[in-house]
Write an enzyme that holds these catalytic residues in place. Structure first.
Site, PDB file in Angstrom:
ATOM      1  CE1 TYR A 176      -0.123 -33.506  30.152  1.00 55.07           C
ATOM      2  CE2 TYR A 176      -2.126 -33.506  28.821  1.00 55.07           C
ATOM      3  CZ  TYR A 176      -0.933 -32.921  29.194  1.00 55.07           C
ATOM      4  OH  TYR A 176      -0.546 -31.732  28.610  1.00 55.07           O
ATOM      5  NE  ARG A 223      -9.423 -27.442  19.050  1.00 52.14           N
ATOM      6  CZ  ARG A 223      -9.631 -26.536  20.000  1.00 52.14           C
ATOM      7  NH1 ARG A 223     -10.798 -25.931  20.102  1.00 52.14           N
ATOM      8  NH2 ARG A 223      -8.672 -26.227  20.869  1.00 52.14           N
ATOM      9  NE  ARG A 233       2.643 -29.265  22.298  1.00 48.74           N
ATOM     10  CZ  ARG A 233       2.074 -28.099  22.634  1.00 48.74           C
ATOM     11  NH1 ARG A 233       2.215 -27.628  23.848  1.00 48.74           N
ATOM     12  NH2 ARG A 233       1.366 -27.437  21.745  1.00 48.74           N
ATOM     13  CG  PHE A 293     -17.465 -19.572  34.389  1.00 47.11           C
ATOM     14  CD1 PHE A 293     -16.555 -18.817  33.678  1.00 47.11           C
ATOM     15  CD2 PHE A 293     -16.990 -20.564  35.228  1.00 47.11           C
ATOM     16  CE1 PHE A 293     -15.191 -19.044  33.793  1.00 47.11           C
ATOM     17  CE2 PHE A 293     -15.631 -20.807  35.349  1.00 47.11           C
ATOM     18  CZ  PHE A 293     -14.727 -20.040  34.637  1.00 47.11           C
TER      19      PHE A 293
END
Length: 455
Positions: A176, A223, A233, A293
């Site tokens: 997932y 978290r 969920r 980034f």
């Protein structure tokens, strides 16, 4: 007001915020004055959907800035469709599976979403237009990733067992996270390599960019436990949480707080094991703005992971790192060495709080030790290196005359005393020294005289 009090209570973070606000200048500043209204609107949409990503994307080198910005908006649009529970599957699934085709449909928009980021879909025609102006190599990569990700999301939406019970095994958990984050890592890696910002060998080691995505996604899932639970969920894998409770809802109950913390520890250990791959990946990013980034979300993740570790508040509410901490991390994570230092610091904090009472104590200790070992292999602790060099280079000081005489006298005295004792013991037991001296004189001197005569 609480944010200001937090900054005052942490002077180092306050200084970082002031420095960033007053003196920070991007290496490649964006110039909105030279942009079309359409492009400016895309950057505005980026800011609406993610302030943190917007900040680092806007500071990328011009070659990749717009490609990454549009890549993010496209995936945000796709994710918005997937997250919107008001859209029935009969409508949602075809959109997810064919979403990549919309990138070439001029004027396409979607106005039936109720999600907070619906503006991206309602003005998707602007994204499509800017996408059409990208270089073909960037368009091909973004289209490919969007297709793979859309089909992966559709597969999960069709999975009734997943929708009702959530993630089942750790393998399902990894899969997932791969579809929602690992594939994004693949796309960014391909864009970086195509733009000359990263080592091409990263493409030969897909587990590296997959770990980058999994580390971020797993940290977010850990978290956001309580928020996801309220939305019905369930992303914590049953294979893990079932060891500690009969249902995930039990963890919000006070009597299950300790069990919830232990479950949390196992999930943290699972995430920590991705770090060596992440560190290896970051070392292969060559261009500065692309490194920033990639590195900034990673250091935010390790800071968040340290915050949630053994933190009961995760089970009953939302926790996040302070804004001042975020700014300080952004300012520090500008080089491989300093980024490694950040990981080392937070892993050592996790290790320091780890307790033998936790059933995952050994696994967490090993995971932290591997991170520490990896970093020490590449960047040995400076103090230890200096001490080693000083030991190797320190010249041996010559011995003084007084020291030499002292050593000779000690040696001579020891030899004389030992010899006297041995001779005394021999005499006491009846040794005939007169016969011994006669034999020595006869044999030694006789041989010497014979040898002299032969010469």
């Amino acid at each position: 007001m609480s944010k200001y009090l937090q900054l005052i209570a942490h002077p180092q973070e306050l200084r970082a915020v002031i420095q960033w606000s007053v003196w920070h200048e991007p290496l490649y500043p964006r110039n909105p004055a030279k942009e079309t209204d359409n492009l400016k609107r895309c950057y505005e949409l980026l800011g609406y959907t993610s302030r943190s990503f917007a900040a680092v994307i806007e500071e990328l080198a011009p070659e990749l800035r717009e490609a990454v910005m549009l890549f993010y908006l496209i995936l945000r649009g796709l994710d918005t469709v997937e997250d919107d529970m008001t859209i029935p599957n009969r409508v949602k699934l075809p959109i997810l599976r064919t979403f990549y085709e919309n990138l070439t449909k001029e004027g396409w928009t979607f106005k039936d979403s109720q999600e907070k980021d619906k503006a991206v879909l309602e003005e998707f025609d602007k994204v499509i237009y800017e996408f059409s102006l990208l270089k073909p190599k960037y368009k091909e990569i973004i289209t490919s990733i969007t297709k793979t990700m859309g089909n992966g999301m559709a597969d999960y939406c069709e999975d009734e067992d997943f929708n009702k019970k959530g993630v089942n095994t750790v393998q399902d958990y990894d899969l997932y996270c791969h579809y929602v984050a690992g594939i994004v890592g693949e796309g960014l890696t391909r864009l970086s390599v195509s733009g000359g910002s990263a080592d091409p060998r990263l493409l030969e080691n897909p587990h590296l960019h997959n770990s980058m995505g999994l580390f971020l996604q797993k940290t977010n899932i850990i978290r956001d436990f309580h928020e996801d639970l309220l939305d019905n969920r369930k992303f914590w894998p049953k294979e893990i949480w079932a060891k500690y409770a009969d249902s995930m809802e039990d963890f919000v109950k006070p009597e299950y707080a300790e069990a919830g913390v232990h479950c949390l520890s196992e999930l943290v250990a699972n995430a920590l094991e991705h770090i060596p791959d992440c560190l290896y990946y970051l070392a292969a990013v060559k261009e500065q703005t692309m490194f920033n980034f990639c590195a900034i979300p990673q250091v935010m993740a390790i800071a968040t992971l340290e915050l949630v570790f053994q933190n009961k508040k995760v089970l009953t509410g939302h926790v996040k790192i302070r804004k001042g901490t975020s700014v300080l991390l952004i300012m520090r994570a500008t080089s491989v060495r300093e980024t490694y230092n950040i990981f080392q610091e937070y892993c050592r904090k996790i290790h320091a709080r780890n307790t033998p009472k936790d059933p995952n104590y050994m696994r967490i200790s090993i995971a932290c030790a591997k991170v520490d070992q990896f970093i020490e292999t590449i960047f040995p602790t400076q103090k230890e290196v200096k001490e080693e060099i000083a030991t190797e280079e320190k010249p041996e000081s010559p011995a003084s005359t007084k020291e030499i005489l002292t050593i000779v006298l000690l040696f001579g005295s020891t030899l004389a005393i030992t010899s006297a004792l041995m001779l005394g013991v021999a005499w006491y037991f009846g040794a005939r020294f007169d016969l011994a001296f006669a034999a020595i004189k006869e044999n030694f001197l006789g041989v010497a005289d014979s040898a002299r005569d032969e010469l």
